[in-house]
Each structure stands twice: as structure tokens, then as C-alpha cells.
Design an enzyme around this catalytic site. Structure first.
Site, short mmCIF file in Angstrom:
data_model
loop_
_atom_site.label_atom_id
_atom_site.label_comp_id
_atom_site.label_asym_id
_atom_site.label_seq_id
_atom_site.Cartn_x
_atom_site.Cartn_y
_atom_site.Cartn_z
N HIS A 34 10.34 8.80 13.77
CA HIS A 34 9.24 7.84 13.59
C HIS A 34 7.87 8.54 13.66
CE1 HIS A 34 8.22 3.30 13.98
NE2 HIS A 34 7.32 3.93 13.26
N ARG B 158 0.82 -1.22 0.00
CA ARG B 158 0.00 0.00 0.00
C ARG B 158 0.86 1.27 0.00
NH1 ARG B 158 -3.32 -3.81 3.06
NH2 ARG B 158 -1.53 -3.85 4.42
N ILE B 159 1.83 1.33 0.92
CA ILE B 159 2.63 2.56 1.02
C ILE B 159 3.58 2.67 -0.18
CG2 ILE B 159 4.37 3.78 2.40
CD1 ILE B 159 3.06 2.51 4.90
N GLU C 26 15.22 2.60 18.89
CA GLU C 26 14.30 3.72 19.11
C GLU C 26 13.90 3.73 20.59
OE1 GLU C 26 10.99 3.71 16.40
OE2 GLU C 26 12.27 3.57 14.64
N ASP D 62 9.38 -7.14 -5.04
CA ASP D 62 8.38 -7.67 -4.12
C ASP D 62 8.14 -9.14 -4.51
OD1 ASP D 62 5.84 -6.02 -2.41
OD2 ASP D 62 5.70 -8.18 -2.80
N ALA E 40 3.66 8.72 10.01
CA ALA E 40 2.21 8.45 10.00
C ALA E 40 1.45 9.46 10.85
CB ALA E 40 1.96 7.04 10.52
N ASP F 280 12.91 7.56 8.72
CA ASP F 280 11.94 7.88 9.77
C ASP F 280 12.06 6.88 10.91
OD1 ASP F 280 9.70 9.36 10.78
OD2 ASP F 280 8.39 7.68 10.24
N ALA G 119 10.23 2.13 6.56
CA ALA G 119 9.55 0.94 7.08
C ALA G 119 9.88 0.68 8.55
CB ALA G 119 9.90 -0.26 6.21
N ARG G 120 10.97 -0.01 8.81
CA ARG G 120 11.40 -0.30 10.18
C ARG G 120 12.93 -0.26 10.20
NH1 ARG G 120 7.02 0.69 11.44
NH2 ARG G 120 5.42 -0.62 12.39
N1 LIG Z 1 7.44 4.93 9.45
C1 LIG Z 1 6.24 4.65 9.90
O1 LIG Z 1 5.72 5.29 10.79
C2 LIG Z 1 5.45 3.56 9.24
C3 LIG Z 1 4.07 3.70 9.12
C4 LIG Z 1 3.36 2.70 8.48
C5 LIG Z 1 4.00 1.56 8.03
N2 LIG Z 1 5.33 1.42 8.20
C6 LIG Z 1 6.03 0.22 7.73
O2 LIG Z 1 5.81 0.09 6.34
C7 LIG Z 1 5.61 -1.28 6.04
C8 LIG Z 1 4.77 -1.37 4.78
O3 LIG Z 1 3.46 -0.92 5.02
P1 LIG Z 1 2.29 -1.20 3.95
O4 LIG Z 1 1.05 -0.64 4.53
O5 LIG Z 1 2.73 -0.77 2.60
O6 LIG Z 1 2.26 -2.79 4.02
P2 LIG Z 1 1.79 -3.81 2.88
O7 LIG Z 1 1.59 -5.10 3.58
O8 LIG Z 1 0.66 -3.22 2.10
O9 LIG Z 1 3.05 -3.91 1.90
C9 LIG Z 1 4.23 -4.57 2.21
C10 LIG Z 1 4.77 -5.17 0.92
O10 LIG Z 1 6.05 -5.73 1.22
C11 LIG Z 1 6.14 -6.95 0.51
N3 LIG Z 1 7.16 -7.84 1.06
C12 LIG Z 1 7.04 -8.77 2.02
N4 LIG Z 1 8.21 -9.43 2.17
C13 LIG Z 1 9.07 -8.88 1.29
C14 LIG Z 1 10.42 -9.14 0.97
N5 LIG Z 1 11.12 -10.09 1.60
N6 LIG Z 1 10.98 -8.40 0.01
C15 LIG Z 1 10.29 -7.43 -0.64
N7 LIG Z 1 9.02 -7.15 -0.37
C16 LIG Z 1 8.41 -7.86 0.59
C17 LIG Z 1 4.74 -7.54 0.58
O11 LIG Z 1 4.55 -8.54 -0.40
C18 LIG Z 1 3.90 -6.30 0.36
O12 LIG Z 1 3.64 -6.08 -1.01
C19 LIG Z 1 4.93 -1.84 7.31
O13 LIG Z 1 5.18 -3.22 7.45
C20 LIG Z 1 5.52 -1.03 8.41
O14 LIG Z 1 6.61 -1.71 8.98
C21 LIG Z 1 6.07 2.41 8.79
#
Ligand SMILES: NC(=O)c1ccc[n+]([C@@H]2O[C@H](COP(=O)([O-])OP(=O)(O)OC[C@H]3O[C@@H](n4cnc5c(N)ncnc54)[C@H](O)[C@@H]3O)[C@@H](O)[C@H]2O)c1
Length: 318
Positions: A283, A153-154, A264, A174, A286, A259, A234-235
Site C-alpha cells: 500500500h 482521476r487515477i 492490511e 464506470d 501514493a 498494492d 484501489a482497495r
Molecule cells: N493504492 C493507493 O494507495 C491508493 C491511492 C489513491 C487512491 N486509491 C484508491 O483509488 C480510488 C480511485 O481514486 P480516484 O482519485 O481515481 O477517484 P475518483 O473519484 O476520481 O474516481 C473513481 C471513479 O470510480 C467510479 N465508480 C464509482 N462507483 C463505481 C462502480 N460501481 N463501478 C465502476 N466505477 C465506479 C466513479 O464514477 C469515478 O469515475 C480511490 O477511491 C481509492 O480507494 C488507492
């Protein structure tokens, strides 16, 4: 009328969500994120809602004998022991659509800060160092290739803004294929090595899993163009921070933004904070008013589960 349910909130949240809960539940707040403290609070709760801090561990789940649902305010379920959840038959609800806009916009903000050297320019301006206008030569996003690691999604929303707004070609890595988004954004699915070699900006958007820990490490960084930028949205542990620091110190890449951090809250000892070719935020990508409101709507799904109705976003049911 007595309140039927008891909910433990790890942290406060937007009043829109709290108001929903308070109408029907006795709401209590975590005293701390210490596992033993939490164990002492969960004995009679029907639900817990976790945000960014603390974890829902196997021991906490075992101690919460009435627990029916865990709500995650946001996305990223790495702080919840999903195996223990499954064994106990507890439901997990979350807000997967709530913060894609804010995180994607935050990527663009950091990418522009790096490309245009905004942080350095702002420091120079405050020092009345006008000469900086000749010293800080930026670069444009238009036409540069965006590499998205994790095209969920992101990642897709980031690609959408960059492709539609800046005409950036998109490559993504992906394990899943996304034919519709691929067509919409004229995106190309590639292997990780190709992405690191081709991209001018890389957005890390994959979840933290055992197999993604330190996915971005010295080996991958070596593939990057010296003019390319790397951003972690992401993380923290998805990249090996020490390797990123080294690449930045040696100026083997143009810059990095983040971020999120391996430790942390961050401490003053973190070497990233000493680097001019790094920009970061605590962080908070969001944390827009709009996203906070949407994330607090996890309360609605928690109530659905407690009242025996189908939640909108349950983990494992999409
Ligand atoms: N910085 C922040 O405050 C913040 C906020 C929201 C989310 N996030 C992080 O962003 C991540 C993504 O969020 P999202 O809503 O897009 O999630 P999502 O589940 O919609 O998308 C994650 C994508 O990563 C892919 N993926 C899984 N394993 C993988 C790998 N080994 N290699 C490559 N791609 C892989 C999945 O197939 C999926 O398409 C979350 O898991 C979260 O950790 C961070």
C-alpha cells in the site's frame, strides 16, 4: 501569540504540511487507532487529519464536540463515517489531485514487472541462473487492451500513460460518462463483462463502496483471457482475494498485481505471497516524495475551513 486551533493528526505527514499547521495550531498525534483512545483525545479538537490508518467513526465524531473539519491526507473516504459527518455539519476536505500520477505510474511499474517477469528474472540473476534468459519469456504492453474499472482521476491518468506511451487501446467501465477523456484517449465505455472479456490488462480503480465490495470475483475472473493480467490499485476488498488466489493457483489468468489487500497489514499467511504469478507492494503507490508533499497540503484546506474561508477540495462540493 496563542495558537487558536487544536488539530489531531492520526499519523505524521510531510513537513511542508505540518509546518503550515504548526504556525497556527496546537498539533497533537493519535496515541493509537483504537476507537476509545481516539475518543479520549478528540474532546477539544477543532480538526482531525486521517491518513491510511484508523477510522473516523460516528462515536469519535460525537465525542469531538468542537470538530469543524476532517482532513483526509490522500483520497478514498471509506474510513470516514460520511453520514455522521453530514448529520453534524462537519466539513470533509481531501487531496483528490495529489496522487493520481504516482498511483498511475505504480500501475505501469507492476504491469511491466508482470509482463516482463522482472521479479522472477531478478531472483534468477541473484542466483546466477543465467539460463533464465531462455526460460522467462515476457510479453509486450504495446497494442494490448487496457481495461479501466473506475475511470476517475487515477483511472484516466493510467489510461493516458498506457495509451500515449504504449499505444494501448482503452476500454473503461464506470457509471459516469467521461466524453472529454474518452475523446482524448480514444477510449470506449463498455459494460463490466465486456471489459473483463476484452482486456489484456485490467486496472481496478473504483472506490470501495458497499456496492463495489467483491465486485471482482470468481464470476468476473472466469471471463478473463488466460493471457490477461489483473491489477488492484484501489482497495483490497474491491476484489475477492480468495477468488483471485484460486485463479492464479489454477493459472486461469496470466498474473495479478496489487498494492492493496483485504487484510492490511498483510500477514505471512496470505496465500498471494506464495504465488510466482503475483507481484505486490505494501500500500505505497501514493508514496512518492512529490505526492506526499501534495497530500500534506490537506493542511491548507483544513486551515481554510477553520478560518472561515472556502477550501479548494471539499467533499461533496465538486
Ligand atoms: N493504492 C493507493 O494507495 C491508493 C491511492 C489513491 C487512491 N486509491 C484508491 O483509488 C480510488 C480511485 O481514486 P480516484 O482519485 O481515481 O477517484 P475518483 O473519484 O476520481 O474516481 C473513481 C471513479 O470510480 C467510479 N465508480 C464509482 N462507483 C463505481 C462502480 N460501481 N463501478 C465502476 N466505477 C465506479 C466513479 O464514477 C469515478 O469515475 C480511490 O477511491 C481509492 O480507494 C488507492
Amino acid at each position: 501569540m496563542g495558537k487558536k486551533f487544536k488539530v489531531l493528526l492520526y499519523e505524521s505527514m510531510h513537513e511542508a504540511g505540518t509546518a503550515l499547521l504548526e504556525g497556527k495550531c496546537h498539533v497533537i498525534y493519535a496515541r493509537s487507532y483504537d476507537e476509545n483512545d481516539l475518543i479520549g483525545q478528540v474532546a477539544d479538537v477543532d480538526a482531525v487529519i486521517i491518513r491510511a490508518n484508523g477510522a473516523v467513526t460516528e462515536k469519535i465524531i460525537a465525542a469531538a464536540s468542537k470538530l469543524k473539519v476532517i482532513g483526509r491526507h490522500g483520497v478514498g473516504l471509506d474510513a470516514i463515517d460520511l453520514a455522521a459527518v453530514k448529520r453534524r455539519g462537519v466539513k470533509v476536505v481531501y487531496t483528490p489531485q495529489a496522487n493520481k500520477e504516482s498511483v498511475a505510474e505504480h500501475f505501469v511499474a507492476l504491469a511491466l514487472m508482470l509482463a516482463k517477469k522482472i521479479r522472477l528474472a531478478d531472483i534468477a540473476l541473484r542466483q546466477c541462473h543465467w539460463q533464465a534468459r531462455y526460460e522467462l519469456i515476457g510479453t509486450e504492453l504495446r497494442g494490448k487492451t487496457l481495461g479501466v474499472l473506475g475511470f476517475g482521476r487515477i483511472g484516466q491518468q493510467t489510461a493516458r500513460i498506457c495509451h500515449c506511451g504504449f499505444g494501448m487501446p482503452i476500454v473503461y467501465y464506470d457509471p459516469l460518462e467521461y466524453p472529454e477523456a474518452q475523446k482524448e484517449l480514444d477510449a470506449r465505455q463498455v459494460d463490466a463483462k465486456t471489459l473483463f472479456k476484452e482486456a489484456d490488462f485490467i486496472s481496478i480503480n473504483m472506490p470501495l463502496l458497499p456496492q463495489t465490495k467483491h465486485f471482482v470475483n470468481a464470476k468476473m475472473l472466469k471471463l478473463m483471457k488466460p493471457t490477461a493480467f489483473l491489477l488492484n490499485m484501489a482497495r483490497g476488498p474491491v476484489w475477492k482475494e480468495a477468488d483471485v488466489v484460486k485463479a492464479l493457483q489454477e493459472k486461469r489468468i496470466a498474473g495479478a498485481g496489487s498494492d492493496v489487500y483485504e487484510v492490511e497489514p498483510i500477514t505471512a499467511a496470505n496465500p498471494l505471497l506464495k504465488l510466482d504469478n503475483f507481484v505486490g507492494t505494501p500500500h505505497m503507490s501514493a508514496h512518492t516524495e512529490e505526492a506526499m508533499m501534495r497530500m500534506s497540503m490537506v493542511a491548507r484546506d483544513v486551515l481554510c475551513v477553520l478560518e472561515g474561508k472556502d477550501p479548494e477540495y471539499a467533499f461533496g462540493s465538486e
